[in-house]
Write a protein that holds these residues in place. Structure first.
Motif, short mmCIF file in Angstrom:
data_model
loop_
_atom_site.label_atom_id
_atom_site.label_comp_id
_atom_site.label_asym_id
_atom_site.label_seq_id
_atom_site.Cartn_x
_atom_site.Cartn_y
_atom_site.Cartn_z
N TRP A 42 0.80 -1.22 0.00
CA TRP A 42 0.00 0.00 0.00
C TRP A 42 0.83 1.28 0.00
N SER A 100 6.36 6.53 10.67
CA SER A 100 5.49 5.44 10.21
C SER A 100 4.04 5.84 10.45
N GLY A 101 3.14 5.08 9.86
CA GLY A 101 1.73 5.37 10.07
C GLY A 101 1.36 5.27 11.54
N ALA A 102 1.86 4.25 12.19
CA ALA A 102 1.54 4.06 13.61
C ALA A 102 2.00 5.25 14.45
N TYR A 134 -8.24 0.17 11.89
CA TYR A 134 -6.82 -0.18 12.05
C TYR A 134 -5.99 1.09 11.97
N HIS A 135 -5.10 1.28 12.96
CA HIS A 135 -4.30 2.50 12.97
C HIS A 135 -2.83 2.25 13.26
N GLY A 136 -2.43 0.98 13.31
CA GLY A 136 -1.03 0.67 13.57
C GLY A 136 -0.89 -0.32 14.70
N GLU A 205 -10.64 5.86 9.92
CA GLU A 205 -10.12 5.90 8.56
C GLU A 205 -11.23 6.46 7.67
N ASP A 239 -7.39 9.25 9.82
CA ASP A 239 -6.17 8.50 9.53
C ASP A 239 -6.13 8.23 8.03
N VAL A 241 -3.42 7.39 6.42
CA VAL A 241 -2.17 6.68 6.16
C VAL A 241 -2.28 5.81 4.90
N ALA A 242 -3.42 5.13 4.75
CA ALA A 242 -3.60 4.30 3.55
C ALA A 242 -4.26 5.08 2.42
N LYS A 268 2.26 6.08 4.43
CA LYS A 268 2.47 5.18 3.28
C LYS A 268 2.87 5.83 1.94
C1 PLP Z 1 -0.84 0.91 7.45
C2 PLP Z 1 -1.69 1.76 8.28
C3 PLP Z 1 -1.22 2.29 9.48
C4 PLP Z 1 0.11 1.93 10.06
O1 PLP Z 1 1.16 2.41 9.29
P1 PLP Z 1 2.63 1.82 9.51
O2 PLP Z 1 3.49 2.68 8.67
O3 PLP Z 1 2.58 0.40 9.05
O4 PLP Z 1 2.92 1.93 10.95
C5 PLP Z 1 -2.04 3.16 10.17
N1 PLP Z 1 -3.25 3.47 9.71
C6 PLP Z 1 -3.73 2.99 8.56
C7 PLP Z 1 -5.08 3.41 8.08
C8 PLP Z 1 -2.98 2.09 7.81
O5 PLP Z 1 -3.46 1.57 6.68
#
Ligand code: PLP
Length: 438
Positions: A42, A100-102, A134-136, A205, A239, A241-242, A268
């Motif tokens: 991703w 990182s996303g987390a 999901y957030h990490g 998300e 969030d 991140v994705a 990401k």
């Molecule tokens: C992948 C993801 C994370 C975590 O990101 P990392 O870089 O793997 O720590 C957090 N939130 C969402 C929505 C994700 O898809």
């Protein structure tokens, strides 16, 4: 090595070692080439070995690779912050880096918490999340996450978030978007009404849940969440991140419903999938709540060693330049439409229960019975085996439970998209046929 999110006994049976990449393909040490159907988990945007990105890192190396952001700034991090603020929703104006996303979400949660402490509303300490979020994988982000499979074993280690049901249409008895949406919002409204004085923020998300199984929100849901957060004085943390950087057909997923969050996290796709850089983008109001004389003890005491890394920020800047130059978001929208047509055929396969898509993020849910939506037995690991078959056929992806993920890089051509979907279909058909014959 001990690989992340991997049962090593599985890996030992079917190992894979990547040696190189070019465009939207990667090649293993035996010379087998695969389409990168999951954007290297991703991340990847323009394909591998994108000339401009490779060069951005080389050019930056001639100045410096890294210096700390603790009490000091650097040029690429400043330029990137400026760019992020320009791209993000209007009300966001301050960029806090991490790696990182987390960490980006962990930071958002801590900021939201301390924001109310600094403002003197000391009771506001709780967080609201939606099921399957999901957030990490850090303790803080697991606490605001809600995926049973990943989080259950750690339960007593986590802080207690308030969880409302995600408006998941496919498995709802009504199967009706509006009913599902209203049900979830009713729970949220009641919760906010009763407990807003103790709620610091809501974390979710936007538009589509990734790791929770590619679950798409009904239209209008996110907007209602935003309005409720505003009404009850609760910070909205989205969030991205994705979903960020074109993945859903908009630069940020919040643009689908014109949302102005208080905090927004990115990671990401930020560097085009090259280096670990993440950011938490905040409003001026949040920033100001931390601003004052040192003795006031409002400082945000948080940071990571590699925060604001120059190589990472330089490649992120080059990544965002390509977005403009190649009008990539518009391209992603168009490719998503094309992909949608291809997925019609996938939907008609036996054992495909649901096909969910938001832009270039797709999930294909396999079921034992299409009518009753009865899942395959867990021990069948049907999606896992289907993805192994796809690997054999030249496509890399990873399943989420019984959901097969297709998330191609934005740069994937229409021909390559068609090739990916053809392999995906063959993988599903072969494995489900074998299962039924057994
Ligand atoms: C992948 C993801 C994370 C975590 O990101 P990392 O870089 O793997 O720590 C957090 N939130 C969402 C929505 C994700 O898809």
């Amino acid at each position: 090595m001990w690989l992340p999110f991997t049962q090593m006994s599985d890996y030992e049976r079917d190992p894979l070692i990547i040696k190189s990449g070019e465009g939207v393909t990667v090649t293993d040490i035996y010379g087998n080439t695969y389409l990168d159907g999951y954007s290297s988990l991703w991340l990847n945007v323009h394909g591998h070995r994108k000339k401009e990105l490779d060069e951005a890192i080389q050019v930056q190396l001639q100045s410096i690779a890294h210096s700390t952001l603790l009490g000091a700034a650097n040029i690429p991090s400043i330029l990137l912050a400026e760019k992020l603020v320009e791209l993000a929703p209007e009300n966001l104006s301050r960029v806090f880096y991490s790696d990182s996303g987390a960490t980006a979400v962990e930071i958002a949660v801590k900021m939201a918490y301390q924001y109310w402490q600094n403002k003197g509303l000391k009771r506001k300490k709780r967080f609201v999340t939606v099921s399957n979020g999901y957030h990490g994988d850090t303790v803080g982000t697991m606490s605001v996450g809600s995926i049973e499979l990943y989080h259950k074993v750690y339960t007593s280690l986590l802080f207690d978030a308030l969880v409302i049901p995600f408006p998941a249409v496919y498995r709802h008895p009504s199967g009706d978007e509006d009913i599902v949406k209203e049900e979830s919002l009713r729970t949220l409204r009641a919760l906010f009404k009763e407990r807003h004085e103790e709620i610091a923020g809501m974390v979710l998300e936007p538009m589509i849940q990734g790791a929770g199984g590619m679950n798409v929100m009904p239209p209008g849901y996110l907007k209602e969440v935003e309005l409720l957060c505003k009404k009850f004085n609760i910070l909205l943390i989205v969030d991205e991140v994705a979903t960020g950087f074109g993945r859903t057909g908009k630069m940020f997923a919040v643009e689908h419903e014109n949302i102005q969050p208080d905090l927004l996290t990115v990671a990401k796709g930020l560097t085009g999938g090259y280096l670990p850089v993440a950011a938490t983008v905040a409003t001026e109001e949040i920033y100001e709540a931390f601003y004052g004389d040192y003795e006031e003890m409002k400082t945000f005491f948080h940071g990571h060693s590699y925060t604001g890394n120059q190589l990472g920020c330089a490649v992120a800047l080059a990544n965002l330049e390509i977005f403009e130059k190649e009008r990539l978001v518009a391209q992603a929208t168009e490719k998503a439409e094309f992909l949608k047509e291809l997925l019609v055929e996938v939907k008609q396969l036996p054992y495909v229960g649901d096909v969910r898509q938001c832009g270039l993020m797709c999930g294909i849910e396999l079921v034992k019975n299409q009518l009753t939506k009865e899942p395959f037995p867990l021990t069948d690991r049907v999606a896992y085996h289907a993805t192994l078959k796809m690997r054999e056929l030249g496509l890399l992806t990873r399943p989420l439970g019984d959901v097969i993920v297709l998330m191609p890089p934005l740069a994937t051509s229409k021909e390559q998209l068609a090739e990916m979907v053809a392999i995906l279909m063959e993988g599903i058909q072969t494995v489900t046929r074998e299962l039924v014959e057994l």
